[in-house]
Design a protein around this motif. Structure first.
Motif, PDB file in Angstrom:
ATOM      1  N   ASN A   9       0.823  -1.218   0.000  1.00  0.00           N
ATOM      2  CA  ASN A   9       0.000   0.000   0.000  1.00  0.00           C
ATOM      3  C   ASN A   9       0.854   1.265   0.000  1.00  0.00           C
ATOM      4  OD1 ASN A   9      -2.715  -0.837  -0.169  1.00  0.00           O
ATOM      5  ND2 ASN A   9      -2.703  -1.455   1.986  1.00  0.00           N
ATOM      6  N   HIS A  10       1.944   1.253   0.772  1.00  0.00           N
ATOM      7  CA  HIS A  10       2.831   2.424   0.813  1.00  0.00           C
ATOM      8  C   HIS A  10       3.519   2.628  -0.529  1.00  0.00           C
ATOM      9  CE1 HIS A  10       3.251   2.069   5.492  1.00  0.00           C
ATOM     10  NE2 HIS A  10       2.069   2.537   5.104  1.00  0.00           N
ATOM     11  N   ALA A  11       3.934   1.522  -1.138  1.00  0.00           N
ATOM     12  CA  ALA A  11       4.629   1.610  -2.423  1.00  0.00           C
ATOM     13  C   ALA A  11       3.695   2.143  -3.505  1.00  0.00           C
ATOM     14  CB  ALA A  11       5.165   0.231  -2.811  1.00  0.00           C
ATOM     15  N   LEU A  12       2.470   1.642  -3.519  1.00  0.00           N
ATOM     16  CA  LEU A  12       1.468   2.127  -4.472  1.00  0.00           C
ATOM     17  C   LEU A  12       1.263   3.634  -4.296  1.00  0.00           C
ATOM     18  CD1 LEU A  12      -1.069  -0.781  -4.016  1.00  0.00           C
ATOM     19  CD2 LEU A  12      -0.407   0.025  -6.275  1.00  0.00           C
ATOM     20  N   ALA A  13       1.166   4.059  -3.041  1.00  0.00           N
ATOM     21  CA  ALA A  13       0.904   5.462  -2.744  1.00  0.00           C
ATOM     22  C   ALA A  13       2.084   6.346  -3.173  1.00  0.00           C
ATOM     23  CB  ALA A  13       0.621   5.637  -1.250  1.00  0.00           C
ATOM     24  N   PRO A  31      -8.473  -3.866   3.242  1.00  0.00           N
ATOM     25  CA  PRO A  31      -7.026  -3.814   3.504  1.00  0.00           C
ATOM     26  C   PRO A  31      -6.289  -2.748   2.675  1.00  0.00           C
ATOM     27  CG  PRO A  31      -7.532  -5.588   1.958  1.00  0.00           C
ATOM     28  CD  PRO A  31      -8.814  -4.825   2.168  1.00  0.00           C
ATOM     29  N   SER A  32      -6.930  -1.581   2.491  1.00  0.00           N
ATOM     30  CA  SER A  32      -6.296  -0.533   1.685  1.00  0.00           C
ATOM     31  C   SER A  32      -5.860   0.663   2.532  1.00  0.00           C
ATOM     32  CB  SER A  32      -7.288  -0.086   0.592  1.00  0.00           C
ATOM     33  OG  SER A  32      -7.218   1.270   0.332  1.00  0.00           O
ATOM     34  N   GLU A  37      -3.452   6.473   4.871  1.00  0.00           N
ATOM     35  CA  GLU A  37      -2.612   6.962   5.980  1.00  0.00           C
ATOM     36  C   GLU A  37      -1.309   7.557   5.437  1.00  0.00           C
ATOM     37  OE1 GLU A  37      -3.880   3.932   9.616  1.00  0.00           O
ATOM     38  OE2 GLU A  37      -2.255   3.365   8.269  1.00  0.00           O
ATOM     39  N   TYR A  38      -0.718   6.863   4.493  1.00  0.00           N
ATOM     40  CA  TYR A  38       0.536   7.330   3.907  1.00  0.00           C
ATOM     41  C   TYR A  38       0.326   8.687   3.230  1.00  0.00           C
ATOM     42  CZ  TYR A  38       4.895   7.215   1.212  1.00  0.00           C
ATOM     43  OH  TYR A  38       6.127   7.508   0.681  1.00  0.00           O
ATOM     44  N   MET A  39      -0.751   8.785   2.447  1.00  0.00           N
ATOM     45  CA  MET A  39      -1.024  10.025   1.722  1.00  0.00           C
ATOM     46  C   MET A  39      -1.325  11.183   2.675  1.00  0.00           C
ATOM     47  SD  MET A  39      -0.439   9.563  -1.372  1.00  0.00           S
ATOM     48  CE  MET A  39      -1.002   9.393  -3.056  1.00  0.00           C
ATOM     49  N   SER A  40      -1.880  10.874   3.852  1.00  0.00           N
ATOM     50  CA  SER A  40      -2.273  11.942   4.782  1.00  0.00           C
ATOM     51  C   SER A  40      -1.066  12.731   5.269  1.00  0.00           C
ATOM     52  CB  SER A  40      -3.047  11.365   5.975  1.00  0.00           C
ATOM     53  OG  SER A  40      -2.172  10.639   6.818  1.00  0.00           O
ATOM     54  N   SER A  41       0.117  12.097   5.269  1.00  0.00           N
ATOM     55  CA  SER A  41       1.304  12.883   5.640  1.00  0.00           C
ATOM     56  C   SER A  41       2.111  13.291   4.408  1.00  0.00           C
ATOM     57  CB  SER A  41       2.176  12.111   6.640  1.00  0.00           C
ATOM     58  OG  SER A  41       2.619  10.905   6.063  1.00  0.00           O
ATOM     59  N   GLN A  52      -9.475  13.399   3.714  1.00  0.00           N
ATOM     60  CA  GLN A  52     -10.194  12.194   4.146  1.00  0.00           C
ATOM     61  C   GLN A  52     -11.664  12.529   4.052  1.00  0.00           C
ATOM     62  OE1 GLN A  52      -8.941  10.100   7.698  1.00  0.00           O
ATOM     63  NE2 GLN A  52     -11.051   9.394   8.060  1.00  0.00           N
ATOM     64  N   ALA A  53     -12.321  11.965   3.057  1.00  0.00           N
ATOM     65  CA  ALA A  53     -13.705  12.313   2.755  1.00  0.00           C
ATOM     66  C   ALA A  53     -14.663  11.674   3.753  1.00  0.00           C
ATOM     67  CB  ALA A  53     -14.043  11.869   1.339  1.00  0.00           C
ATOM     68  N   GLU A  54     -15.915  12.116   3.703  1.00  0.00           N
ATOM     69  CA  GLU A  54     -16.944  11.585   4.605  1.00  0.00           C
ATOM     70  C   GLU A  54     -17.435  10.209   4.164  1.00  0.00           C
ATOM     71  OE1 GLU A  54     -16.968  14.343   2.859  1.00  0.00           O
ATOM     72  OE2 GLU A  54     -18.911  14.830   1.972  1.00  0.00           O
ATOM     73  N   SER A  55     -17.132   9.821   2.943  1.00  0.00           N
ATOM     74  CA  SER A  55     -17.564   8.516   2.425  1.00  0.00           C
ATOM     75  C   SER A  55     -16.821   8.268   1.126  1.00  0.00           C
ATOM     76  CB  SER A  55     -19.070   8.514   2.147  1.00  0.00           C
ATOM     77  OG  SER A  55     -19.368   9.382   1.063  1.00  0.00           O
ATOM     78  N   GLU A  56     -16.917   7.049   0.641  1.00  0.00           N
ATOM     79  CA  GLU A  56     -16.338   6.747  -0.672  1.00  0.00           C
ATOM     80  C   GLU A  56     -17.085   7.506  -1.766  1.00  0.00           C
ATOM     81  OE1 GLU A  56     -16.948   4.433   1.613  1.00  0.00           O
ATOM     82  OE2 GLU A  56     -15.217   3.098   1.792  1.00  0.00           O
ATOM     83  N   VAL A  57     -18.387   7.708  -1.542  1.00  0.00           N
ATOM     84  CA  VAL A  57     -19.191   8.454  -2.517  1.00  0.00           C
ATOM     85  C   VAL A  57     -18.619   9.865  -2.679  1.00  0.00           C
ATOM     86  CG1 VAL A  57     -21.480   9.406  -3.007  1.00  0.00           C
ATOM     87  CG2 VAL A  57     -21.275   7.150  -1.953  1.00  0.00           C
TER      88      VAL A  57
END
Lengths: 375, 259
Positions: A9-13, A31-32, A37-41, A52-57
């Protein structure tokens, strides 16, 4: 550059960051989650957008907005979250703006579980949302491939102004292995000419997926179809192993393909003429190569972590020329190399002869016996 | 001695922010007025060429044809999320959504609440006409108790269908909101006040002060099944008592502004 031990996941990000992603919008889901988390920093430290959105929608509609604004943008999620995104994905496809989605697939349907699965093949490869559209779908089988194909995903999204899905199962999202990161790409300073940037000194641009006159929508659908045909011509990617003299050919994508390779190596050591084709783009699908292999091989064994979704596409390519068998594990169960090896041995000892055999029905009997045995 | 001039002085003109096309709106509908007010405000603030609008699903789905700025067309209710995506990657642009009551207060409730909660630096023009217009007059989350619609044919029964949702009052409770007001488009004096509110909402965004929203009580003579004049009366007599006009949250810096 040197290899480092990286989590999928970190590598993808980080690959997305290096490809020039300027806006990440997501919602936590196993499991994503480590992606978000990585992108948040990482994104804020580069002065790039993270929400970080309120939903996937909401997340996918933020991606839609950023894509219309002409910036490289993406989201990452897992199966149930991706289902929620289908509305926005259809709108993005209809508006013909580029965007990337990483789906770290888990067991389903419904809430299912958080174990690795390939059960979203149909949803991802056949569109998923409403209407006629054709996202590019790439299925890496390692952390390194996840990096390389995420970079490619952004390029293809821009090239065709289309959706690109990078789909891995939870194994690849969660595991750590050595991989090398490419250098950071430069962010383009100019927006693409179709993007909304404010109509300074030019006529306004309106980006929309609405074509209220059916004749206009028909032309749009046709344009999307032509794009699909173009993509099919240019962008097929697959890998093959031990195919020169293969009589039994295994076909599997992602983790299933990778585990199959271990079994194929072992079988080769036993002197069995077995090879492997691992499709990397699931759309465009390597139909041509599969059809060609059906001329050479005596039988196919399709291995998946679902009920045989890619199997249907293989059968389309094979056109009943040779017997196609199937082996799958379901619901978040990952097959072991031994299981595939014993399938290879079974086929080697009793080669199937009926090209019209019911691969799925035969496999169900074998699987049920195996499940019974393991209990 | 003062010189008399016969040269004409232009006192009224079409804003550059409006395109020169016929709209599809019904006679007596107030969408045209709110479009014009937005266009005038963006012209006066010199923001037209920096602005990106986000159109909703509903009668104003084609707002982008009438407002002379860059525009995107959102999925039903998702305009605040789409606006968030645009504003976060293009903070130098002015981004606003134009949403009706079904779009904003029903299907898009999560998106509007969280955009306000995040203090997203966008502006929302919220058209409340208490009904679903485009689909032909169904009950909206803002439909008044007892009001007849095609999906509340005997009048909205609060026992069955609950109560109208007062969005401005709710959004004013969000810490991320800086400017939340309700105005009305039912007569010229109120229209002038509406324009000032729209101006202040965009001023809020220009100053980077977070979420701003102007709710505009609007008419739908076609689906209310009344004449345009009766529709204006209905706003005055029936809507304002349920949706009182006023300032629900105004940041002190914006309150000081003379516009």
């Amino acid at each position: 550059m040197t290899k480092k031990l990286l989590k999928g996941n970190h590598a993808l990000a980080e690959a997305a960051v290096r490809a020039g992603c300027e806006g990440f919008f997501g919602y936590p889901i196993t499991p994503s989650t480590e992606f978000l988390e990585y992108m948040s920093s990482r994104m804020p430290e580069l002065g790039r957008a993270f929400v970080q959105a309120e939903s996937e929608v909401a997340a996918i509609n933020m991606v839609y907005g950023a894509a219309c604004a002409g910036k490289r943008t993406m989201t990452a999620s897992s199966s149930p979250g991706v289902s929620l995104m289908m509305e926005g994905l259809s709108y993005i496809a209809g508006t013909e703006v580029p965007a990337v989605l990483v789906n770290v697939m888990r067991g389903g349907p419904g809430l299912g579980n958080i174990a690795p699965s390939q059960g979203d093949y149909n949803q991802m490869v056949k569109g998923g949302g409403h209407g006629d559209y054709f996202p590019i779908v790439i299925a890496p089988a390692s952390v390194q491939e996840s990096i390389d194909y995420t970079m490619l995903a952004f390029d293809l999204a821009d090239k065709y102004r289309t959706l690109v899905y990078v789909i891995v199962d939870g194994n690849i999202g969660q595991m750590m292995e050595p991989a090398e990161m490419p250098p950071m790409r430069e962010i383009p300073t100019e927006a693409p000419d179709w993007a909304v940037t404010g109509a300074e000194g030019r006529d306004p641009i309106a980006l929309s997926s609405i074509y209220i006159d059916p004749y206009d929508e028909e032309v749009t659908n046709l344009r999307l179809l032509k794009k699909k045909l173009e993509i099919e011509k240019n962008e097929v990617i697959f890998k093959e192993f031990f195919m020169e003299d293969a009589e039994i050919v295994i076909i599997g994508f992602g983790t299933a393909g990778r585990i199959s390779l271990s079994a194929v190596r072992e079988a080769r050591e036993q002197g069995i003429k077995v090879g492997l084709i691992r499709p990397i783009t699931l759309f465009p699908f390597p139909f041509e190569r599969i059809a060609e292999a059906a001329e050479q091989a005596k039988s196919f064994l399709v291995v998946e972590m679902n009920t045989g979704m890619m199997l249907d596409d293989i059968q389309v390519a094979v056109k009943g020329k040779i017997p196609v068998e199937f082996y799958g594990r379901l619901g978040g169960v990952t097959p072991f190399p031994d299981e595939i090896l014993s399938e290879i041995n079974r086929i080697n000892e009793n080669p199937p002869t009926d090209p019209n055999l019911d691969a799925r029905a035969d496999w169900v009997k074998r699987l049920e016996k195996a499940i019974e045995g393991s209990n | 001695m003062a010189t008399l001039t016969t040269d004409p002085i232009q006192v009224y003109k079409r804003p550059v922010g409006l395109t020169e096309v016929h709209s599809h709106y019904c006679p007596g509908c107030t969408h045209g007025i709110s479009h014009r007010l937005i266009a005038e405000v963006l012209d006066e603030m010199g923001l037209r060429e920096k602005t990106i609008g986000v159109a909703p699903v509903g009668c104003s789905v084609f707002a982008y044809k009438y407002l002379n700025t860059d525009y995107v067309e959102a999925a039903h209710g998702r305009a605040p999320a789409m606006a968030t995506g645009i504003k976060r990657v293009r903070p130098e642009n002015i981004v606003y959504t134009y949403q009706g009551d079904g779009d904003l207060a029903s299907i898009g409730m999560a998106e509007i609440m969280h955009a306000a909660g995040r203090g997203e630096n966008i502006t929302v023009i919220f058209i409340n006409n208490a009904i679903y217009g485009m689909t032909g007059g169904q009950m909206a989350p803002t439909t008044l108790p007892g009001m007849k619609t095609t999906s509340s044919p005997k009048g909205r029964d609060v026992e069955m269908a609950g109560f109208p949702i007062k969005m401005s009052e709710i959004l004013a409770t969000m810490q991320g909101s800086s400017y939340i007001v309700r105005r009305s488009l039912h007569d010229p004096a109120y229209i002038r006040k509406s324009k000032k509110a729209i101006r202040k909402a965009f001023e809020t965004q220009v100053r980077g002060m977070g979420f701003s929203l102007v709710e505009l009580l609007s008419t739908c003579p076609t689906n209310w099944k009344v004449t345009p004049y009766e529709a204006l009366q209905f706003v005055e007599d029936s809507m304002i008592p349920v949706f009182p006009l006023g300032d629900f949250k105004v940041h002190p810096e914006i309150a000081k502004l003379k516009v």
